[in-house]
Design a protein around this motif. Structure first.
Motif, PDB file in Angstrom:
ATOM      1  N   ALA A   1      53.024  41.834  45.889  1.00  0.00           N
ATOM      2  CA  ALA A   1      52.735  41.630  47.115  1.00  0.00           C
ATOM      3  C   ALA A   1      52.700  43.091  47.483  1.00  0.00           C
ATOM      4  CB  ALA A   1      53.819  40.944  47.801  1.00  0.00           C
ATOM      5  N   GLU A   2      51.900  44.010  47.128  1.00  0.00           N
ATOM      6  CA  GLU A   2      51.607  45.526  47.289  1.00  0.00           C
ATOM      7  C   GLU A   2      50.651  45.525  48.440  1.00  0.00           C
ATOM      8  OE1 GLU A   2      51.173  47.538  43.762  1.00  0.00           O
ATOM      9  OE2 GLU A   2      53.500  47.676  43.372  1.00  0.00           O
ATOM     10  N   GLY A   3      50.224  46.767  48.803  1.00  0.00           N
ATOM     11  CA  GLY A   3      48.946  47.159  49.632  1.00  0.00           C
ATOM     12  C   GLY A   3      49.122  46.463  51.087  1.00  0.00           C
ATOM     13  N   ASP A   4      48.082  45.705  51.384  1.00  0.00           N
ATOM     14  CA  ASP A   4      47.972  45.204  52.964  1.00  0.00           C
ATOM     15  C   ASP A   4      48.639  43.774  53.031  1.00  0.00           C
ATOM     16  OD1 ASP A   4      46.503  43.776  51.388  1.00  0.00           O
ATOM     17  OD2 ASP A   4      44.646  43.861  52.551  1.00  0.00           O
ATOM     18  N   PHE A   5      49.740  43.431  52.269  1.00  0.00           N
ATOM     19  CA  PHE A   5      50.381  41.991  52.135  1.00  0.00           C
ATOM     20  C   PHE A   5      50.931  41.936  53.398  1.00  0.00           C
ATOM     21  CE2 PHE A   5      53.975  39.280  51.416  1.00  0.00           C
ATOM     22  CZ  PHE A   5      53.332  38.086  50.820  1.00  0.00           C
ATOM     23  N   ALA A   6      51.665  42.880  54.005  1.00  0.00           N
ATOM     24  CA  ALA A   6      52.388  42.545  55.553  1.00  0.00           C
ATOM     25  C   ALA A   6      51.366  42.335  56.545  1.00  0.00           C
ATOM     26  CB  ALA A   6      53.335  43.684  55.670  1.00  0.00           C
ATOM     27  N   ALA A   7      50.168  43.224  56.510  1.00  0.00           N
ATOM     28  CA  ALA A   7      49.153  43.097  57.573  1.00  0.00           C
ATOM     29  C   ALA A   7      48.429  41.842  57.243  1.00  0.00           C
ATOM     30  CB  ALA A   7      48.160  44.220  57.172  1.00  0.00           C
ATOM     31  N   GLU A   8      48.137  41.337  56.012  1.00  0.00           N
ATOM     32  CA  GLU A   8      47.675  39.986  55.803  1.00  0.00           C
ATOM     33  C   GLU A   8      48.226  38.904  56.456  1.00  0.00           C
ATOM     34  OE1 GLU A   8      46.146  37.205  52.300  1.00  0.00           O
ATOM     35  OE2 GLU A   8      46.309  39.103  51.912  1.00  0.00           O
ATOM     36  N   MET A   9      49.662  38.879  56.092  1.00  0.00           N
ATOM     37  CA  MET A   9      50.540  37.960  56.640  1.00  0.00           C
ATOM     38  C   MET A   9      50.656  37.781  58.301  1.00  0.00           C
ATOM     39  SD  MET A   9      51.601  36.362  54.068  1.00  0.00           S
ATOM     40  CE  MET A   9      50.077  36.876  53.269  1.00  0.00           C
ATOM     41  N   ASN A  10      50.882  39.185  58.629  1.00  0.00           N
ATOM     42  CA  ASN A  10      50.838  39.116  60.110  1.00  0.00           C
ATOM     43  C   ASN A  10      49.635  38.755  60.877  1.00  0.00           C
ATOM     44  OD1 ASN A  10      53.460  40.121  60.639  1.00  0.00           O
ATOM     45  ND2 ASN A  10      52.715  42.231  60.404  1.00  0.00           N
ATOM     46  N   ARG A  11      48.417  38.911  60.406  1.00  0.00           N
ATOM     47  CA  ARG A  11      47.026  38.234  60.760  1.00  0.00           C
ATOM     48  C   ARG A  11      47.340  36.716  60.913  1.00  0.00           C
ATOM     49  NH1 ARG A  11      44.658  42.456  57.898  1.00  0.00           N
ATOM     50  NH2 ARG A  11      44.230  40.996  55.855  1.00  0.00           N
ATOM     51  N   ASP A  12      47.991  36.103  59.962  1.00  0.00           N
ATOM     52  CA  ASP A  12      48.339  34.841  60.077  1.00  0.00           C
ATOM     53  C   ASP A  12      49.134  34.407  60.902  1.00  0.00           C
ATOM     54  OD1 ASP A  12      46.732  34.180  57.803  1.00  0.00           O
ATOM     55  OD2 ASP A  12      48.240  34.105  56.106  1.00  0.00           O
TER      56      ASP A  12
ATOM     57  N   ARG B   1      49.276  23.257  62.825  1.00  0.00           N
ATOM     58  CA  ARG B   1      49.554  22.725  61.391  1.00  0.00           C
ATOM     59  C   ARG B   1      48.609  23.225  60.453  1.00  0.00           C
ATOM     60  NH1 ARG B   1      50.766  18.339  57.989  1.00  0.00           N
ATOM     61  NH2 ARG B   1      52.158  17.428  59.523  1.00  0.00           N
ATOM     62  N   SER B   2      47.130  23.510  60.730  1.00  0.00           N
ATOM     63  CA  SER B   2      46.172  24.103  60.068  1.00  0.00           C
ATOM     64  C   SER B   2      46.440  25.481  59.558  1.00  0.00           C
ATOM     65  CB  SER B   2      44.956  24.005  60.676  1.00  0.00           C
ATOM     66  OG  SER B   2      44.119  24.606  59.815  1.00  0.00           O
ATOM     67  N   CYS B   3      46.953  26.427  60.510  1.00  0.00           N
ATOM     68  CA  CYS B   3      47.101  27.686  60.528  1.00  0.00           C
ATOM     69  C   CYS B   3      48.256  28.068  59.593  1.00  0.00           C
ATOM     70  CB  CYS B   3      47.379  28.338  61.766  1.00  0.00           C
ATOM     71  SG  CYS B   3      45.865  28.454  62.745  1.00  0.00           S
ATOM     72  N   MET B   4      49.262  26.908  59.571  1.00  0.00           N
ATOM     73  CA  MET B   4      50.594  27.536  58.910  1.00  0.00           C
ATOM     74  C   MET B   4      50.050  26.962  57.426  1.00  0.00           C
ATOM     75  SD  MET B   4      53.782  28.274  58.822  1.00  0.00           S
ATOM     76  CE  MET B   4      54.450  28.169  60.424  1.00  0.00           C
ATOM     77  N   GLU B   5      49.487  25.793  57.027  1.00  0.00           N
ATOM     78  CA  GLU B   5      48.980  25.472  55.925  1.00  0.00           C
ATOM     79  C   GLU B   5      48.103  26.529  55.315  1.00  0.00           C
ATOM     80  OE1 GLU B   5      46.666  22.020  56.325  1.00  0.00           O
ATOM     81  OE2 GLU B   5      48.339  20.615  56.013  1.00  0.00           O
TER      82      GLU B   5
END
Length: 229
Positions: free
Chosen positions: A183-194, A211-215
């Motif tokens: 979970a290196e690199g842009d992991f936090a940024a990717e999660m925050n987009r979600d 529901r769809s976004c959380m899935e």
């Protein structure tokens, strides 16, 4: 005659035990590099995800060293003690898939049942989250708050308690080690987009989209931890 109780071992544990036996029998020497995940999966007839989970268990018990980007190496020297059973004897893959099903439901309920005050809190929390650029302790603290708040917005205290339970599992030593390697690199940024998309759907009272976004979010977590590299 009293017969022994048969125990069904999880697949990742079967794989790790098999590899330990191979190491003990000299098929893999201390300091040597193990075959790549893809090759091990092919030889054993299992998924790469299960191989990765087994390797994480072996690293925690001291049998291998995972050098992200370089390979997995047999420990040198080898452990002298028989490894104790991990306290968290569950599949990490199952954990993420369980969260995916469970949190899709709570996100949908949150969009329907959340109060105006809770929606404002979710909006503020999402803004706090996007300030984090690293998957560090500060990010994980706000990440937990985000998911627990959504479960609270469901309006069901039992679902909130269940989310706390799942998060405690997510904080297991094996899961944290998995994140350390993958979970290196842009992991936090990717999660925050979600997180942004989930929050927008909940605040906008769009239950199907929540529901769809959380899935999708939990699928991104799974793919990042088990498909990358």
């Amino acid at each position: 005659m009293e017969l022994p109780t048969l125990k069904v071992e999880r697949l990742y544990r079967q794989i790790s035990n098999l590899l330990i036996n191979c190491i003990r029998q000299g098929q893999f020497s201390p300091g040597a590099m193990l075959p790549a995940e893809r090759e091990l999966a092919k030889q054993l007839g299992v998924s790469r995800s299960s191989i990765r989970e087994a390797l994480i268990a072996l690293e925690i018990t001291g049998w291998v060293e995972i050098r992200t980007g370089n390979g997995v190496f047999i420990a040198s020297p080898l452990p002298t003690a028989v490894p104790a059973r991990a306290e968290d004897e569950f599949s990490l893959q199952d954990l993420i898939k369980a969260r995916q099903s469970f949190e899709a439901m709570t996100a949908e309920l949150a969009a329907r049942n959340g109060s105006d005050h809770q929606r404002a809190e979710l909006r503020e929390l999402t803004q706090d989250l996007i300030q984090h650029q690293l998957n560090d302790e500060a990010f994980l603290r706000d990440d937990k708050r985000f998911h627990l708040l959504i479960s609270e917005m469901s309006g069901n205290d039992v679902l909130r308690d269940m989310m706390e339970y799942l998060w405690d599992k997510r904080n297991s030593s094996r899961f944290m080690r998995l994140e350390t390697h993958y979970a290196e690199g842009d992991f936090a940024a990717e999660m925050n987009r979600d997180h942004q998309q989930i929050a927008q759907a909940i605040i906008g009272r769009d239950a199907p989209r929540a529901r769809s976004c959380m899935e999708q979010h939990l699928q991104h977590v799974y793919d990042r931890l088990f498909s990358a590299g």
